[in-house]
Structures are given as C-alpha cells and as structure tokens.
Design an enzyme around this catalytic site. Structure first.
Site, PDB file in Angstrom:
ATOM      1  N   THR A 264       0.785  -0.934   0.042  1.00 22.82           N
ATOM      2  CA  THR A 264      -0.087  -0.030   0.078  1.00 22.82           C
ATOM      3  C   THR A 264       0.823   1.363   0.025  1.00 22.82           C
ATOM      4  O   THR A 264       1.997   1.220   0.606  1.00 22.82           O
ATOM      5  CB  THR A 264      -0.868  -0.037   1.356  1.00 22.82           C
ATOM      6  OG1 THR A 264      -1.774  -1.022   1.020  1.00 22.82           O
ATOM      7  CG2 THR A 264      -1.456   1.339   1.516  1.00 22.82           C
TER       8      THR A 264
ATOM      9  N   ARG B  23     -14.613  -6.067  -0.060  1.00 24.70           N
ATOM     10  CA  ARG B  23     -14.088  -5.804   1.000  1.00 24.70           C
ATOM     11  C   ARG B  23     -13.440  -4.271   0.738  1.00 24.70           C
ATOM     12  O   ARG B  23     -12.737  -4.000  -0.131  1.00 24.70           O
ATOM     13  CB  ARG B  23     -13.217  -6.686   1.460  1.00 24.70           C
ATOM     14  CG  ARG B  23     -12.705  -6.394   2.681  1.00 24.70           C
ATOM     15  CD  ARG B  23     -11.093  -5.892   2.376  1.00 24.70           C
ATOM     16  NE  ARG B  23     -10.377  -5.599   3.709  1.00 24.70           N
ATOM     17  CZ  ARG B  23      -9.229  -5.050   3.891  1.00 24.70           C
ATOM     18  NH1 ARG B  23      -8.702  -4.431   2.530  1.00 24.70           N
ATOM     19  NH2 ARG B  23      -8.335  -4.957   4.729  1.00 24.70           N
ATOM     20  N   VAL B  24     -13.950  -3.680   1.943  1.00 22.49           N
ATOM     21  CA  VAL B  24     -13.062  -2.285   1.828  1.00 22.49           C
ATOM     22  C   VAL B  24     -12.067  -2.138   3.098  1.00 22.49           C
ATOM     23  O   VAL B  24     -12.700  -2.587   4.091  1.00 22.49           O
ATOM     24  CB  VAL B  24     -13.969  -1.139   1.775  1.00 22.49           C
ATOM     25  CG1 VAL B  24     -13.269   0.309   1.781  1.00 22.49           C
ATOM     26  CG2 VAL B  24     -14.737  -1.218   0.496  1.00 22.49           C
ATOM     27  N   GLY B  25     -10.825  -1.583   2.964  1.00 18.99           N
ATOM     28  CA  GLY B  25     -10.059  -1.516   4.118  1.00 18.99           C
ATOM     29  C   GLY B  25      -9.998  -0.296   4.778  1.00 18.99           C
ATOM     30  O   GLY B  25     -11.020   0.699   4.256  1.00 18.99           O
ATOM     31  N   ASP B  26      -8.989   0.306   5.402  1.00 23.77           N
ATOM     32  CA  ASP B  26      -8.985   1.462   6.175  1.00 23.77           C
ATOM     33  C   ASP B  26      -8.443   2.490   5.097  1.00 23.77           C
ATOM     34  O   ASP B  26      -8.593   3.848   5.406  1.00 23.77           O
ATOM     35  CB  ASP B  26      -7.708   1.386   7.159  1.00 23.77           C
ATOM     36  CG  ASP B  26      -6.563   0.943   6.772  1.00 23.77           C
ATOM     37  OD1 ASP B  26      -6.493  -0.191   6.050  1.00 23.77           O
ATOM     38  OD2 ASP B  26      -5.498   1.656   7.219  1.00 23.77           O
TER      39      ASP B  26
ATOM     40  N   THR C 280      -0.792   1.971   6.896  1.00 28.04           N
ATOM     41  CA  THR C 280      -0.470   0.924   6.045  1.00 28.04           C
ATOM     42  C   THR C 280      -0.684  -0.321   6.972  1.00 28.04           C
ATOM     43  O   THR C 280      -0.050  -0.230   8.200  1.00 28.04           O
ATOM     44  CB  THR C 280       0.483   0.688   5.270  1.00 28.04           C
ATOM     45  OG1 THR C 280       0.715  -0.812   4.493  1.00 28.04           O
ATOM     46  CG2 THR C 280       1.926   1.161   5.652  1.00 28.04           C
ATOM     47  N   GLY C 281      -1.447  -1.458   6.710  1.00 27.01           N
ATOM     48  CA  GLY C 281      -1.360  -2.464   7.572  1.00 27.01           C
ATOM     49  C   GLY C 281      -2.789  -3.332   7.170  1.00 27.01           C
ATOM     50  O   GLY C 281      -3.498  -2.997   6.532  1.00 27.01           O
TER      51      GLY C 281
ATOM     52  N   GLY D 223      -6.096  -3.807   7.471  1.00 24.60           N
ATOM     53  CA  GLY D 223      -7.130  -2.710   7.578  1.00 24.60           C
ATOM     54  C   GLY D 223      -8.072  -2.886   8.474  1.00 24.60           C
ATOM     55  O   GLY D 223      -8.579  -1.664   9.181  1.00 24.60           O
TER      56      GLY D 223
HETATM   57  N1  ASP Z   1      -4.256  -1.286   4.643  1.00 28.22           N
HETATM   58  C1  ASP Z   1      -4.691  -1.754   3.559  1.00 28.22           C
HETATM   59  C2  ASP Z   1      -5.932  -2.626   3.558  1.00 28.22           C
HETATM   60  O1  ASP Z   1      -6.298  -3.173   4.612  1.00 28.22           O
HETATM   61  C3  ASP Z   1      -3.555  -2.874   3.197  1.00 28.22           C
HETATM   62  C4  ASP Z   1      -2.126  -2.309   3.598  1.00 28.22           C
HETATM   63  O2  ASP Z   1      -1.844  -1.264   3.850  1.00 28.22           O
HETATM   64  O3  ASP Z   1      -1.349  -3.255   3.420  1.00 28.22           O
HETATM   65  O4  ASP Z   1      -6.643  -2.579   2.731  1.00 28.22           O
END
Ligand code: ASP
Length: 345
Positions: free
Chosen positions: A212, A240-243, A263-264, A266
């Site tokens: 990301t 699916r929607v992340g953060d 990032t991480g 989500g």
């Molecule tokens: N945060 C992103 C998500 O969950 C993925 C990522 O940052 O690696 O969609």
C-alpha cells in the site's frame, strides 16, 4: 526567596535554550512517503529488488518535493508522489495491486486537506488508472467525500481522468500470490484444519498485502495534506473495503495537528480509528508526533493487528513507527536531504 527565584530562572533559561537547540538540530521534514508494511526481511530480498524499491521511493519523493519547492500545495505534492507509486508495479496500488478472492483488482484511495478538513475517497474501483486523483476529484469536484465502484468510475470518466481496462493492473507476481493462496486454501479445506480466526476475517494470509502506498506533506504556507492508495489485501473478499479510503482510519490531515497515512491490516486500523487517533492525542493530550504515533501503533498491536504509519506535524517533525518486520518508507527535509529505509532500524 531570592535564591529560589534565581534557581527557577536558571532552570527556565536552560529549558528554553535546550528547546531552541533541539529545534535547530532537528531537521524540518516536508514530505514523507511509505510503500507498505509487512514481513519484509533482508534475507528474502535480492540486491536488485531492494535497489528497485529505493529508486521508486526516491522518484516519488522527488516528484512531491519539486512541487513543494515550486510553491505548490501539499495536496499537489501528495498526489504527485502517490501517482508515481501507483504507476510502479512494485507497490500494491494502481498497477501491481493485489487480487481479490475472485481474481480481480479492486482499488481504494483517499486524500485529505489539512487546511479546511476537506477530504475525498474512492473504494472498490477497477478501471481508474490513478485512484488517488479520483479521490482528489471527489473532494474538489463533487459535494461528497466518498464514492464507490461503478459510480466512482463514471464520475472519474466525467471529470476527465484516465480510464483503463482492468487488465492494466495485472502483474504476474500478484497473480502468483493469489494462486498460492488458492492452492493453500484447497489443501486446508481438505484437511479441515483452517485457522478459525483468519477464516472469520475472511483473510487467510495476512502477510500477502505489502505495498500500500501513502504520502504526507507540509507546504510553504503551513498546509498539511495526506493521501493513501491501495489494492487492499490479497484474497480479500469481493467488495471488502479496508482502512485506506476511510478518512480518520487510513488517512487524516489537520493543519493544527498532523498529517497521517497508514498501512497494515485494515480491519484493525478501522477499528482503532488510527489516523485520527494520532491527531486527537496531539490535540487533546499535547503528545509529540512521535509519542502519539507510537502509542497508536501499540494499540493496534494489542488488538492483534500489524502495520505502520507515517506522520508529519505542522512543525515538520515526523514519525514512522511500525510493528512489522519492515516498512518501505522515505522522507525529505526542507533542504532536500532524502532518507529511505526498508527494514527495522
Ligand atoms: N491497509 C490496507 C488494507 O487493509 C492494506 C495495507 O496497507 O497493506 O486494505
């Protein structure tokens, strides 16, 4: 009494001059980027690949920095830096995005202007070449904050953004990651030994998500901006929607406090309202950007999540904490000194 006054004033002068000294020695950062956090280990990286990541991060940093030096806004710098990373197949954003459970690329992005708390986001888009520019268009050319799927794509086309065939986002590496998970899934199903917690979340391999991208910047007028763009997590369930496109979770900017991009994993970043929490700790508790960022990442970790953030305050102090093995990250000072790091310090 006089002696006491003397001791107090000497004490105060010492504090003030120490503070002035540390301001001087502390570099003022004006742009920070990340290219994702995860199990990024030196032993799994070739020298060529490492170099390619460094080159791409530096290219993104320079794209943003040149605009800042030309007195453009922090928003322009954030968008320009992220577009470079979206166009690079190395990162999980734009070209090179990871695949969903049904073998598609669904992209999310958001951007925020710290000057007036204006924000824009798109989620689940499949044909917009640079989702960060679509997020900015939502912010500046619509009366909304977030648009999703087909509607967001229609809007992006109407405002003149580049539309591509979904196959543009394909890269063999990301496709192979999905194939690997599909294979592991079918073995697991046969053995009936799947990890219950992971199954509940619908994401069986949380490590397949690196890359990301995000950028935060401070311009010459003191305006902060933040942006984030992603393909999400490999094998995420369709829709699916992340953060990353959620203002306050993956992205936040406020001139009075800080600009943040996350990032991480989500789901954990949404539940911890990560980016806004960093701002709130600075605003309500008087924390430094470093203290606030570290505390928020620790909270994510306690809940079982992993990842990292980049944060830049209104004075040009920055923090880049993460609780994974590594995070692609880089920053540039006002004077043009570039720092790029990948692994733990
Ligand atoms: N945060 C992103 C998500 O969950 C993925 C990522 O940052 O690696 O969609």
């Amino acid at each position: 009494m006089k002696t006491l006054q003397l001791i107090i004033s000497v004490f105060l002068i010492t504090i003030i001059s120490f503070d002035a000294y540390s301001q001087q020695v502390n570099q003022k950062y004006i742009l920070v980027v990340h290219g994702g956090a995860g199990t990024i280990l030196k032993k799994n990286m070739t020298a060529e690949k490492e170099e390619a990541y460094r080159v791409a991060l530096i290219e993104a940093i320079k794209a943003g920095y040149n605009l800042l030096k030309a007195n453009k806004s922090s928003l322009d710098a954030v968008e320009a830096a992220i577009r470079v990373l979206e166009d690079s197949p190395l990162f999980n954003a734009g070209k090179g995005a990871v695949f969903t459970n049904d073998g598609r690329n669904e992209l999310d992005a958001s951007i925020m202007d710290g000057k007036n708390l204006a924000a824009g986001a798109v989620a689940g888009v499949t044909t917009i070449r640079n989702p960060i520019s679509a997020a900015r268009a939502v912010m500046e050319k619509s009366e909304h904050v977030m648009m999703i799927g087909k509607g967001a794509e229609k809007f992006a086309k109407e405002v003149g953004l580049e539309i591509v065939d979904p196959s543009y986002f394909y890269t063999p590496d990301r496709w192979n990651s999905l194939q690997k998970i599909w294979k592991e899934d079918s073995i697991k199903k046969n053995q009936d030994k799947a990890d219950e917690k992971s199954l509940k979340l619908g994401i069986e391999n949380k490590d397949n998500k690196f890359g990301t991208v995000g950028a935060i910047a401070l311009d010459s007028k003191g305006n902060l901006a933040a942006g984030t763009s992603t393909g999400g997590m490999t094998n995420k369930k369709f829709g699916r929607v992340g953060d990353s496109p959620i203002i306050g979770a993956g992205t936040y900017a406020n001139n009075n406090t800080v600009a943040v991009s996350a990032t991480g994993w989500g789901e954990f970043f949404i539940r911890n309202v990560v980016a806004y929490d960093v701002s709130a700790l600075i605003e309500y508790k008087g924390f430094s950007v470093k203290e606030a960022s570290r505390m928020v990442i620790n909270k994510v970790g306690k809940l079982g999540g992993d990842g990292g953030i980049i944060a830049l305050d209104k004075n040009g102090n920055m923090a880049m904490p993460f609780n994974t093995e590594g995070m692609f990250r880089g920053a540039i000072t006002e004077a043009g000194k570039i720092e790029v790091r990948i692994y733990k310090d």
